[in-house]
Write a protein that holds these residues in place. Structure first.
Motif, PDB file in Angstrom:
ATOM      1  N   PHE A 184       0.831  -1.207   0.000  1.00 37.36           N
ATOM      2  CA  PHE A 184       0.000   0.000   0.000  1.00 37.36           C
ATOM      3  C   PHE A 184       0.865   1.256   0.000  1.00 37.36           C
ATOM      4  CE2 PHE A 184      -2.375   3.338   2.295  1.00 37.36           C
ATOM      5  CZ  PHE A 184      -3.392   3.524   1.365  1.00 37.36           C
ATOM      6  N   GLU A 185       1.937   1.246   0.776  1.00 35.00           N
ATOM      7  CA  GLU A 185       2.812   2.406   0.818  1.00 35.00           C
ATOM      8  C   GLU A 185       3.499   2.646  -0.531  1.00 35.00           C
ATOM      9  OE1 GLU A 185       5.377   1.913   4.216  1.00 35.00           O
ATOM     10  OE2 GLU A 185       3.636   1.534   5.504  1.00 35.00           O
ATOM     11  N   LEU A 186       3.853   1.590  -1.221  1.00 36.67           N
ATOM     12  CA  LEU A 186       4.425   1.744  -2.565  1.00 36.67           C
ATOM     13  C   LEU A 186       3.404   2.365  -3.517  1.00 36.67           C
ATOM     14  CD1 LEU A 186       6.403  -1.620  -2.882  1.00 36.67           C
ATOM     15  CD2 LEU A 186       7.370   0.685  -2.605  1.00 36.67           C
ATOM     16  N   LEU A 187       2.125   1.993  -3.353  1.00 36.34           N
ATOM     17  CA  LEU A 187       1.072   2.599  -4.164  1.00 36.34           C
ATOM     18  C   LEU A 187       0.904   4.079  -3.811  1.00 36.34           C
ATOM     19  CD1 LEU A 187      -1.553  -0.287  -4.106  1.00 36.34           C
ATOM     20  CD2 LEU A 187      -0.240   0.507  -6.086  1.00 36.34           C
ATOM     21  N   GLU A 188       1.046   4.405  -2.516  1.00 37.30           N
ATOM     22  CA  GLU A 188       0.963   5.819  -2.119  1.00 37.30           C
ATOM     23  C   GLU A 188       2.097   6.621  -2.762  1.00 37.30           C
ATOM     24  OE1 GLU A 188      -1.019   6.302   2.200  1.00 37.30           O
ATOM     25  OE2 GLU A 188       0.869   5.190   2.219  1.00 37.30           O
ATOM     26  N   ILE A 189       3.284   6.034  -2.793  1.00 37.59           N
ATOM     27  CA  ILE A 189       4.418   6.709  -3.430  1.00 37.59           C
ATOM     28  C   ILE A 189       4.165   6.863  -4.934  1.00 37.59           C
ATOM     29  CG2 ILE A 189       6.868   6.495  -3.995  1.00 37.59           C
ATOM     30  CD1 ILE A 189       7.176   5.027  -1.260  1.00 37.59           C
ATOM     31  N   ALA A 190       3.653   5.798  -5.551  1.00 41.37           N
ATOM     32  CA  ALA A 190       3.371   5.839  -6.987  1.00 41.37           C
ATOM     33  C   ALA A 190       2.291   6.857  -7.329  1.00 41.37           C
ATOM     34  CB  ALA A 190       2.949   4.456  -7.473  1.00 41.37           C
ATOM     35  N   TYR A 191       1.434   7.162  -6.361  1.00 39.68           N
ATOM     36  CA  TYR A 191       0.382   8.153  -6.605  1.00 39.68           C
ATOM     37  C   TYR A 191       0.966   9.503  -7.024  1.00 39.68           C
ATOM     38  CZ  TYR A 191      -3.319  11.530  -5.768  1.00 39.68           C
ATOM     39  OH  TYR A 191      -4.217  12.558  -5.909  1.00 39.68           O
ATOM     40  N   ASN A 192       2.190   9.788  -6.605  1.00 39.19           N
ATOM     41  CA  ASN A 192       2.812  11.052  -7.004  1.00 39.19           C
ATOM     42  C   ASN A 192       2.864  11.185  -8.519  1.00 39.19           C
ATOM     43  OD1 ASN A 192       3.993  12.696  -4.601  1.00 39.19           O
ATOM     44  ND2 ASN A 192       4.457  10.562  -4.079  1.00 39.19           N
ATOM     45  N   ALA A 193       3.113  10.070  -9.212  1.00 35.83           N
ATOM     46  CA  ALA A 193       3.171  10.135 -10.679  1.00 35.83           C
ATOM     47  C   ALA A 193       1.798  10.450 -11.260  1.00 35.83           C
ATOM     48  CB  ALA A 193       3.694   8.802 -11.225  1.00 35.83           C
ATOM     49  N   LEU A 194       0.759   9.763 -10.753  1.00 39.34           N
ATOM     50  CA  LEU A 194      -0.602  10.011 -11.235  1.00 39.34           C
ATOM     51  C   LEU A 194      -1.030  11.446 -10.951  1.00 39.34           C
ATOM     52  CD1 LEU A 194      -3.337   8.942 -12.324  1.00 39.34           C
ATOM     53  CD2 LEU A 194      -3.888   8.261  -9.980  1.00 39.34           C
ATOM     54  N   ALA A 195      -0.786  11.879  -9.709  1.00 38.61           N
ATOM     55  CA  ALA A 195      -1.164  13.242  -9.345  1.00 38.61           C
ATOM     56  C   ALA A 195      -0.363  14.264 -10.138  1.00 38.61           C
ATOM     57  CB  ALA A 195      -0.951  13.453  -7.851  1.00 38.61           C
ATOM     58  N   ILE A 231      -2.435  27.038  -4.389  1.00 39.97           N
ATOM     59  CA  ILE A 231      -2.729  25.609  -4.263  1.00 39.97           C
ATOM     60  C   ILE A 231      -2.922  25.308  -2.777  1.00 39.97           C
ATOM     61  CG2 ILE A 231      -1.937  23.247  -4.636  1.00 39.97           C
ATOM     62  CD1 ILE A 231      -0.148  24.291  -6.878  1.00 39.97           C
ATOM     63  N   TYR A 232      -4.042  24.692  -2.453  1.00 39.15           N
ATOM     64  CA  TYR A 232      -4.341  24.287  -1.067  1.00 39.15           C
ATOM     65  C   TYR A 232      -4.407  22.771  -1.066  1.00 39.15           C
ATOM     66  CZ  TYR A 232      -6.549  24.266   3.559  1.00 39.15           C
ATOM     67  OH  TYR A 232      -6.822  24.068   4.886  1.00 39.15           O
ATOM     68  N   GLU A 233      -3.575  22.147  -0.238  1.00 38.20           N
ATOM     69  CA  GLU A 233      -3.489  20.684  -0.246  1.00 38.20           C
ATOM     70  C   GLU A 233      -3.690  20.114   1.144  1.00 38.20           C
ATOM     71  OE1 GLU A 233      -0.865  17.919  -2.714  1.00 38.20           O
ATOM     72  OE2 GLU A 233       0.405  18.373  -0.981  1.00 38.20           O
ATOM     73  N   ARG A 234      -4.494  19.050   1.233  1.00 41.63           N
ATOM     74  CA  ARG A 234      -4.622  18.280   2.456  1.00 41.63           C
ATOM     75  C   ARG A 234      -3.470  17.285   2.487  1.00 41.63           C
ATOM     76  NH1 ARG A 234      -8.930  16.907   6.133  1.00 41.63           N
ATOM     77  NH2 ARG A 234      -8.567  14.858   7.076  1.00 41.63           N
ATOM     78  N   HIS A 235      -2.634  17.386   3.490  1.00 44.44           N
ATOM     79  CA  HIS A 235      -1.414  16.581   3.584  1.00 44.44           C
ATOM     80  C   HIS A 235      -1.727  15.085   3.624  1.00 44.44           C
ATOM     81  CE1 HIS A 235       2.495  15.195   4.878  1.00 44.44           C
ATOM     82  NE2 HIS A 235       1.983  14.672   5.968  1.00 44.44           N
ATOM     83  N   ALA A 236      -0.904  14.305   2.946  1.00 48.49           N
ATOM     84  CA  ALA A 236      -1.000  12.843   2.981  1.00 48.49           C
ATOM     85  C   ALA A 236       0.413  12.269   2.982  1.00 48.49           C
ATOM     86  CB  ALA A 236      -1.779  12.323   1.772  1.00 48.49           C
ATOM     87  N   PHE A 237       0.569  11.093   3.558  1.00 48.09           N
ATOM     88  CA  PHE A 237       1.886  10.469   3.640  1.00 48.09           C
ATOM     89  C   PHE A 237       2.471  10.221   2.239  1.00 48.09           C
ATOM     90  CE2 PHE A 237       1.167   8.288   8.035  1.00 48.09           C
ATOM     91  CZ  PHE A 237       1.072   9.557   8.609  1.00 48.09           C
ATOM     92  N   PRO A 292       4.220   3.938   8.980  1.00 48.46           N
ATOM     93  CA  PRO A 292       4.706   3.388   7.709  1.00 48.46           C
ATOM     94  C   PRO A 292       5.958   2.537   7.884  1.00 48.46           C
ATOM     95  CG  PRO A 292       4.186   5.726   7.484  1.00 48.46           C
ATOM     96  CD  PRO A 292       4.091   5.411   8.939  1.00 48.46           C
ATOM     97  N   TRP A 293       6.005   1.452   7.124  1.00 43.58           N
ATOM     98  CA  TRP A 293       7.233   0.658   7.056  1.00 43.58           C
ATOM     99  C   TRP A 293       8.348   1.498   6.444  1.00 43.58           C
ATOM    100  CZ3 TRP A 293       8.065  -4.832   7.808  1.00 43.58           C
ATOM    101  CH2 TRP A 293       6.985  -5.487   8.413  1.00 43.58           C
ATOM    102  N   LEU A 294       7.955   2.315   5.496  1.00 43.89           N
ATOM    103  CA  LEU A 294       8.927   3.169   4.810  1.00 43.89           C
ATOM    104  C   LEU A 294       8.947   4.548   5.463  1.00 43.89           C
ATOM    105  CD1 LEU A 294       7.979   2.104   1.179  1.00 43.89           C
ATOM    106  CD2 LEU A 294       9.785   1.164   2.637  1.00 43.89           C
ATOM    107  N   LEU A 295       9.036   4.568   6.776  1.00 50.49           N
ATOM    108  CA  LEU A 295       8.938   5.814   7.543  1.00 50.49           C
ATOM    109  C   LEU A 295       9.977   6.856   7.127  1.00 50.49           C
ATOM    110  CD1 LEU A 295       7.556   7.351   9.835  1.00 50.49           C
ATOM    111  CD2 LEU A 295       9.066   6.186  11.448  1.00 50.49           C
ATOM    112  N   PRO A 296      11.237   6.496   6.894  1.00 56.35           N
ATOM    113  CA  PRO A 296      12.199   7.524   6.469  1.00 56.35           C
ATOM    114  C   PRO A 296      11.778   8.234   5.183  1.00 56.35           C
ATOM    115  CG  PRO A 296      13.350   5.557   7.178  1.00 56.35           C
ATOM    116  CD  PRO A 296      11.896   5.190   7.111  1.00 56.35           C
ATOM    117  N   LEU A 297      11.182   7.481   4.244  1.00 54.15           N
ATOM    118  CA  LEU A 297      10.718   8.110   3.005  1.00 54.15           C
ATOM    119  C   LEU A 297       9.545   9.048   3.272  1.00 54.15           C
ATOM    120  CD1 LEU A 297      10.900   5.281   0.303  1.00 54.15           C
ATOM    121  CD2 LEU A 297      12.304   7.350   0.478  1.00 54.15           C
ATOM    122  N   ALA A 298       8.640   8.634   4.176  1.00 52.36           N
ATOM    123  CA  ALA A 298       7.504   9.487   4.516  1.00 52.36           C
ATOM    124  C   ALA A 298       7.996  10.804   5.110  1.00 52.36           C
ATOM    125  CB  ALA A 298       6.570   8.770   5.490  1.00 52.36           C
ATOM    126  N   ARG A 299       8.967  10.726   5.982  1.00 55.78           N
ATOM    127  CA  ARG A 299       9.481  11.941   6.617  1.00 55.78           C
ATOM    128  C   ARG A 299      10.262  12.803   5.635  1.00 55.78           C
ATOM    129  NH1 ARG A 299      11.015   9.122  12.454  1.00 55.78           N
ATOM    130  NH2 ARG A 299       8.963   9.478  13.383  1.00 55.78           N
TER     131      ARG A 299
END
Length: 385
Positions: free
Chosen positions: A72-83, A99-105, A138-145
């Motif tokens: 799921f976290e890899l999909l969240e990261i991949a969402y950056n490309a779609l967005a 631009i007003y954005e609701r923060h997401a991991f 997140p398992w990938l916590l360093p990337l989230a931060r």
């Protein structure tokens, strides 16, 4: 201004209320708003809807519930490309002033595009990795931060709902002047008429009862089991007491079983999930509205809905709630670490209609004067200059 409002959520439940509230506030102040999200929905139409209905859950939401955390976290990261494709096309096609954005991991593409297109970015933060939350850290916590720091460094303004989040972001090296603490709020359009719970009380045959109530989703982090247990301990000798839990969720069966085991099932009222537009009347049917549990960073939207209905409120004394409620003046606070503290505050209100009325009236006055989405939008725009 022309505002691009980006979010990566379902746009239902409390998050939908927040998004719709801020967008509506921008529009009332004379600005236009264009939404961008993976579901392409308008939260103004879905705010407050039941997020547990399968037909309403997006593919991303279903994956969140069933996929392994790392996937799921890899999909969240991949969402950056779609967005990035979607937002980039919008920014090339149309001029935006903000631009007003609701923060997401893991979300960082918006900050990159805002910088590239020279559009100011405001980031609204409701949670950060490392705090108590629904999903595990997140398992990938360093990337989230890393993504958080990238975004916060490039934002013109960061809006947080609690001082706890402000301190967390400052600890990343972000200047305090860039961070604005704004608790959640209420839609001022709902404040023109005081709701009436008479028909609801009549429907559930509790016209002469003292109704203790909660509105929200039946999920573990709301600790409704604590409310049921404390109500049951208070109920003996008080035949007039009823407990109304408005909402739905995975724990409904558990709560009914708990009430039966404690001998109060006949006092428990479960209307189910109701349309958000009807919620004020259900809250008006309650004499005492309860928040059984919250945490250090959340600003519960139900708190402001309770206040708008002029209800007597009992809530935990977390820092975000204590920014809004003054114990004994516009609500009662309790220490959630102290067994029986919730029950003591409930007892103080059950036996005193005048005290309930005084607290409720002050709560409504305060929410009208200090806590509307339009006031929040106006304050953040003033901070932007």
């Amino acid at each position: 201004m022309n505002i691009l409002f980006h979010f990566r959520t379902q746009g239902t439940g409390a998050e939908g209320v927040h998004i719709a509230g801020m967008a509506g506030a921008f529009r009332r102040l004379g600005h236009s708003v264009v939404f961008s999200s993976p579901s392409s929905i308008d939260p103004s139409a879905t705010a407050g809807e039941n997020p547990f209905l399968p037909r309403q859950r997006s593919l991303l939401a279903r994956l969140a519930a069933h996929a392994p955390a790392v996937l799921f976290e890899l999909l969240e990261i991949a969402y950056n490309a779609l967005a990035g494709v979607r937002l980039g096309a919008l920014l090339r096609r149309e001029h935006f002033d903000l631009i007003y954005e609701r923060h997401a991991f893991f979300l960082c593409i918006t900050a990159f595009l805002a910088q590239r297109h020279r559009v100011p970015l405001v980031v609204e933060v409701n949670e950060l990795a490392g705090d108590e939350r629904v999903r595990a850290d997140p398992w990938l916590l360093p990337l989230a931060r890393l993504a958080d720091r990238f975004t916060f460094q490039r934002a013109r303004l960061i809006v947080v709902v609690s001082p706890h989040l402000q301190r967390r972001i400052e600890a990343m090296g972000i200047r305090k002047e860039k961070i604005l603490v704004l608790p959640n709020a209420i839609d001022e359009e709902t404040l023109h008429v005081l709701p009436d719970g008479t028909s609801i009380r009549r429907r559930y045959q509790c016209e002469s009862a003292v109704v203790v109530g909660f509105a929200g989703w039946f999920v573990p982090w709301h600790r409704l089991d604590v409310l049921v247990a404390e109500f049951a301990a208070l109920a003996p000798g008080k035949a007039e007491l009823r407990l109304m839990l408005v909402g739905d969720g995975t724990l409904r069966v558990n709560l009914e079983a708990q009430a039966s085991a404690l001998g109060i099932r006949d006092r428990l009222i479960l209307p189910g999930a109701v349309p958000h537009a009807e919620m004020p009347d259900y809250l008006a049917a309650m004499d005492i509205c309860v928040i059984p549990h919250s945490n250090a960073y959340r600003s519960p939207i139900k708190l402001f809905e309770y206040m708008a209905g002029a209800r007597a409120i009992v809530a935990p004394c977390t820092e975000p709630i204590a920014l809004v409620l003054r114990d004994g003046e516009n609500g009662l606070l309790f220490d959630p670490s102290n067994d029986g503290a919730l029950r003591i505050q409930l007892a103080a209100l059950v036996d005193s209609p005048a005290f309930r009325s005084r607290l409720g009236q002050q709560a409504r006055e305060d929410v009208c004067q200090k806590h509307t989405w339009t006031q929040n939008a106006r304050e953040l725009l003033l901070r932007l200059g």
